[in-house]
Design an enzyme around this catalytic site. Structure first.
Site, PDB file in Angstrom:
ATOM      1  N   ARG A 147       0.761  -1.090   0.148  1.00 30.10           N
ATOM      2  CA  ARG A 147      -0.004  -0.070  -0.055  1.00 30.10           C
ATOM      3  C   ARG A 147       0.999   1.130   0.015  1.00 30.10           C
ATOM      4  O   ARG A 147       1.609   1.369   0.669  1.00 30.10           O
ATOM      5  CB  ARG A 147      -0.929  -0.062   1.221  1.00 30.10           C
ATOM      6  CG  ARG A 147      -2.018   1.358   1.154  1.00 30.10           C
ATOM      7  CD  ARG A 147      -2.758   1.208   2.631  1.00 30.10           C
ATOM      8  NE  ARG A 147      -1.798   2.135   3.455  1.00 30.10           N
ATOM      9  CZ  ARG A 147      -2.407   2.554   4.808  1.00 30.10           C
ATOM     10  NH1 ARG A 147      -3.606   2.169   5.153  1.00 30.10           N
ATOM     11  NH2 ARG A 147      -1.547   3.389   5.343  1.00 30.10           N
ATOM     12  N   TYR A 159      -2.878  11.771   6.378  1.00 31.18           N
ATOM     13  CA  TYR A 159      -3.040  10.426   6.813  1.00 31.18           C
ATOM     14  C   TYR A 159      -1.571   9.672   6.437  1.00 31.18           C
ATOM     15  O   TYR A 159      -1.457   9.494   5.376  1.00 31.18           O
ATOM     16  CB  TYR A 159      -4.169   9.740   6.209  1.00 31.18           C
ATOM     17  CG  TYR A 159      -4.196   8.342   6.341  1.00 31.18           C
ATOM     18  CD1 TYR A 159      -4.481   7.949   7.805  1.00 31.18           C
ATOM     19  CD2 TYR A 159      -4.021   7.201   5.474  1.00 31.18           C
ATOM     20  CE1 TYR A 159      -4.493   6.203   8.044  1.00 31.18           C
ATOM     21  CE2 TYR A 159      -3.965   5.978   5.701  1.00 31.18           C
ATOM     22  CZ  TYR A 159      -4.271   5.550   6.888  1.00 31.18           C
ATOM     23  OH  TYR A 159      -4.150   4.130   7.193  1.00 31.18           O
ATOM     24  N   ASP A 214      -4.731   4.124   0.089  1.00 30.62           N
ATOM     25  CA  ASP A 214      -6.151   4.186   0.917  1.00 30.62           C
ATOM     26  C   ASP A 214      -6.422   5.754   0.770  1.00 30.62           C
ATOM     27  O   ASP A 214      -5.648   6.836   1.176  1.00 30.62           O
ATOM     28  CB  ASP A 214      -5.688   3.960   2.223  1.00 30.62           C
ATOM     29  CG  ASP A 214      -6.964   3.649   3.428  1.00 30.62           C
ATOM     30  OD1 ASP A 214      -7.981   4.286   3.070  1.00 30.62           O
ATOM     31  OD2 ASP A 214      -6.438   3.574   4.374  1.00 30.62           O
ATOM     32  N   HIS A 216      -9.007   7.028   2.511  1.00 30.90           N
ATOM     33  CA  HIS A 216      -9.436   7.437   3.843  1.00 30.90           C
ATOM     34  C   HIS A 216     -10.562   8.215   3.938  1.00 30.90           C
ATOM     35  O   HIS A 216     -10.640   9.255   4.701  1.00 30.90           O
ATOM     36  CB  HIS A 216      -8.048   8.024   5.072  1.00 30.90           C
ATOM     37  CG  HIS A 216      -8.195   7.271   6.255  1.00 30.90           C
ATOM     38  ND1 HIS A 216      -8.218   7.975   7.419  1.00 30.90           N
ATOM     39  CD2 HIS A 216      -7.602   6.101   6.482  1.00 30.90           C
ATOM     40  CE1 HIS A 216      -8.191   6.871   8.405  1.00 30.90           C
ATOM     41  NE2 HIS A 216      -7.843   5.717   7.867  1.00 30.90           N
ATOM     42  N   GLU A 240      -8.971   2.234  -1.812  1.00 28.87           N
ATOM     43  CA  GLU A 240      -9.461   2.149  -0.535  1.00 28.87           C
ATOM     44  C   GLU A 240     -10.371   3.267  -0.035  1.00 28.87           C
ATOM     45  O   GLU A 240      -9.999   4.306  -0.063  1.00 28.87           O
ATOM     46  CB  GLU A 240      -8.773   1.446   0.431  1.00 28.87           C
ATOM     47  CG  GLU A 240      -9.380   1.286   1.855  1.00 28.87           C
ATOM     48  CD  GLU A 240      -7.967   0.916   2.806  1.00 28.87           C
ATOM     49  OE1 GLU A 240      -7.178   0.298   2.547  1.00 28.87           O
ATOM     50  OE2 GLU A 240      -8.521   0.923   4.153  1.00 28.87           O
ATOM     51  N   GLU A 266     -13.897  -0.787   6.613  1.00 28.80           N
ATOM     52  CA  GLU A 266     -13.128  -0.946   7.784  1.00 28.80           C
ATOM     53  C   GLU A 266     -13.745  -0.273   9.104  1.00 28.80           C
ATOM     54  O   GLU A 266     -13.837  -0.822  10.229  1.00 28.80           O
ATOM     55  CB  GLU A 266     -11.826  -0.375   7.780  1.00 28.80           C
ATOM     56  CG  GLU A 266     -11.690   1.289   7.515  1.00 28.80           C
ATOM     57  CD  GLU A 266     -10.226   1.597   7.523  1.00 28.80           C
ATOM     58  OE1 GLU A 266      -9.297   0.935   6.863  1.00 28.80           O
ATOM     59  OE2 GLU A 266      -9.801   2.504   8.297  1.00 28.80           O
ATOM     60  N   ARG A 287     -13.712  -4.996   3.563  1.00 29.57           N
ATOM     61  CA  ARG A 287     -12.525  -4.637   4.630  1.00 29.57           C
ATOM     62  C   ARG A 287     -12.832  -4.772   6.105  1.00 29.57           C
ATOM     63  O   ARG A 287     -11.847  -4.450   6.854  1.00 29.57           O
ATOM     64  CB  ARG A 287     -12.182  -3.218   4.175  1.00 29.57           C
ATOM     65  CG  ARG A 287     -11.824  -2.870   2.980  1.00 29.57           C
ATOM     66  CD  ARG A 287      -9.980  -3.263   2.747  1.00 29.57           C
ATOM     67  NE  ARG A 287      -9.286  -2.310   3.900  1.00 29.57           N
ATOM     68  CZ  ARG A 287      -8.565  -2.586   4.467  1.00 29.57           C
ATOM     69  NH1 ARG A 287      -8.135  -3.827   4.907  1.00 29.57           N
ATOM     70  NH2 ARG A 287      -7.635  -1.651   5.298  1.00 29.57           N
ATOM     71  N   GLU A 343      -4.342  -7.435   5.253  1.00 33.41           N
ATOM     72  CA  GLU A 343      -3.372  -6.329   5.570  1.00 33.41           C
ATOM     73  C   GLU A 343      -2.712  -6.558   6.608  1.00 33.41           C
ATOM     74  O   GLU A 343      -3.141  -7.282   7.608  1.00 33.41           O
ATOM     75  CB  GLU A 343      -4.313  -4.917   5.807  1.00 33.41           C
ATOM     76  CG  GLU A 343      -3.552  -3.716   6.269  1.00 33.41           C
ATOM     77  CD  GLU A 343      -4.341  -2.735   6.774  1.00 33.41           C
ATOM     78  OE1 GLU A 343      -5.412  -2.713   7.108  1.00 33.41           O
ATOM     79  OE2 GLU A 343      -4.034  -1.672   6.747  1.00 33.41           O
ATOM     80  N   TRP A 406     -11.295  12.534   8.529  1.00 34.21           N
ATOM     81  CA  TRP A 406      -9.860  12.023   8.548  1.00 34.21           C
ATOM     82  C   TRP A 406      -9.747  10.815   8.048  1.00 34.21           C
ATOM     83  O   TRP A 406     -10.317   9.760   7.808  1.00 34.21           O
ATOM     84  CB  TRP A 406      -9.513  12.132  10.305  1.00 34.21           C
ATOM     85  CG  TRP A 406      -8.106  11.550  10.224  1.00 34.21           C
ATOM     86  CD1 TRP A 406      -7.107  12.273   9.972  1.00 34.21           C
ATOM     87  CD2 TRP A 406      -7.749  10.316  10.563  1.00 34.21           C
ATOM     88  NE1 TRP A 406      -5.932  11.459  10.147  1.00 34.21           N
ATOM     89  CE2 TRP A 406      -6.315  10.057  10.571  1.00 34.21           C
ATOM     90  CE3 TRP A 406      -8.224   8.985  11.153  1.00 34.21           C
ATOM     91  CZ2 TRP A 406      -5.545   9.005  10.727  1.00 34.21           C
ATOM     92  CZ3 TRP A 406      -7.507   7.741  11.442  1.00 34.21           C
ATOM     93  CH2 TRP A 406      -6.199   8.139  11.214  1.00 34.21           C
TER      94      TRP A 406
END
Ligand code: CS2
Ligand code: MG
Length: 406
Positions: A147, A159, A214, A216, A240, A266, A287, A343, A406
């Site tokens: 990643r 991030y 990602d 985020h 992601e 996630e 995820r 991951e 975030w």
């Protein structure tokens, strides 16, 4: 068999972990992870005050029934605090059942569907040269997929990457000050920068290395569609969390404009959060982590629902999932036919000393190991040497000060 004791153990060997330990009248113990990064004590109170008193005297073998009893019986369903608490109970009961059977948990879930679990590691850099070094480091560790995250020109902290950190990582973004760290964000600068980063990584490592990125949760549907389209030439393994996850329909727009594979989930807590995404095949990877999704019992249902829609798995595996939560996910990964990737950030030596685990990472593959149960033992004496420390995840602000995702 009956549950005679259930205790919540909080330890901070580098970061906070919340563990539930269940003991039966036959002396068998089971562990479950209940760690909710930055809001740990809410789950501790939920478990201690509202769940532990209900567990004493129950038959630990009745896993589905106990899950439904805690989920439906509370009336107030879903949410990360509730589902992390239920997950801890569920995993601890699976641990007990598999120990009683004398088998590693994956055998109870159908047995191994593969020899080992392919992983991805995190490569982070403040700029592109630093990122390329970080990719080399992950490959040297054995990861077969990476990643990639970088700083964005003009922004101080984004991030996963901080100016001033010698080895930037997602984990160091966690503040232990009285207030959360503040990161900054500029969507236009980010959208311009990402394709140049992937171009540089492809130029250095060639077309074959599976790459992930990602976002985020930071983009609107239109911005996410634009990014997914602009990175198509770099053939990502997945993009992601390109939009905030609670708006499932947002992914329709992204899908209409791009064939870049999408991963999400996630922060999801239940299968209902995936309903539109799976029914309409709007994502390619689910995820969720066992720890935040109510345990192994609902994760099996999610994996099967995903499989029906030709969607694969990519369990969340940052450092804030404890080795107990990691192990639970690895048993599922090994058994599930539609496993995609895992991951894997690893943990500090202190964490691995507190949570001694049978799972291994060798030759680029994770394996849950052959110990009965989930294969993790908690050294309570070692855990006690690392008391809880308050900490927050960062918050994110636009350059004019507006709070952003975030
Ligand atoms: C993440 C995490 O691993 C990931 O993909 O997005 O780093 C996430 O930020 C943390 O788990 C939050 O606690
Ligand atoms: Mg993520």
């Amino acid at each position: 068999m009956k549950i005679v004791d259930a205790r919540v153990i909080v330890t901070c060997p580098g970061r906070n972990f919340v563990t539930l330990k269940i003991t039966t009248d036959e002396g068998v113990t089971g562990l479950g992870d209940a760690t909710l990064n930055g809001r740990e004590q809410a789950v501790v109170a939920y478990l201690r005050e509202h769940v532990v008193p209900l567990l004493i005297g129950l038959d630990p073998h009745r896993i589905e029934d106990t899950w439904q009893y805690l989920y439906r019986g509370a009336y107030w369903r879903r949410g990360p605090v509730t589902m992390a608490a239920i997950a801890a109970v569920d995993v601890a009961l699976w641990d007990v059942k598999a120990k009683v059977a004398g088998l590693p948990l994956y055998q109870l879930l159908g047995g191994a569907s593969r020899e080992g679990l392919r992983t991805y590691g995190h490569a982070n850099g403040r700029d592109i040269p630093e990122l390329l070094d970080s990719v080399r480091a992950r490959l040297a560790e054995g990861h077969t997929s990476v990643r990639v995250q970088t700083g964005v020109p003009g922004l101080r902290r984004v991030y996963g990457v901080h100016s001033g950190d010698p080895v930037p990582s997602g984990d160091r973004s966690r503040s232990e000050d009285a207030r959360p760290l503040v990161e900054d964000w500029d969507t236009a600068a980010y959208l311009r920068h990402v394709p140049t980063v992937l171009e540089a990584v492809r130029a250095e490592f060639g077309p074959e290395l599976p790459l992930l990125h990602d976002v985020h949760h930071r983009l609107s549907p239109q911005q996410a569609a634009r990014l997914a389209k602009s990175v198509e030439p770099y053939d990502l393994f997945w993009l992601e969390d390109c939009t905030p996850a609670e708006n499932q329909a947002a992914l329709r727009l992204v899908r209409q404009h791009s064939t870049t594979p999408l991963a999400i989930g996630e922060v999801f807590n239940t299968i209902h959060d995936y309903k539109t995404l799976l029914d309409e095949q709007l994502v390619d990877f689910v995820r969720s982590a066992v720890t935040h999704f109510g345990g192994i019992t609902p994760m099996r249902k999610l994996f099967d629902y995903a499989a029906v829609n030709q969607v694969r798995t990519g369990i969340h595996g940052p450092e804030d999932i404890s080795p107990v939560g990691m192990a639970a996910g690895l048993h599922l990964d090994l058994a599930a036919h539609n496993f995609g990737i895992q991951e894997y950030s690893g943990h500090t030596d202190a964490t691995n000393a507190v949570f001694r685990h049978a799972y291994t990472f060798e030759g680029g593959y994770l394996h849950p190991g052959e110990a009965p149960g989930i294969g993790v033992e908690l050294d309570e004496e070692a855990a006690a040497a690392f008391p809880y420390r308050p900490g927050y995840l960062p918050v994110n602000r636009l350059v004019d000060g507006t709070v952003h995702d975030w």
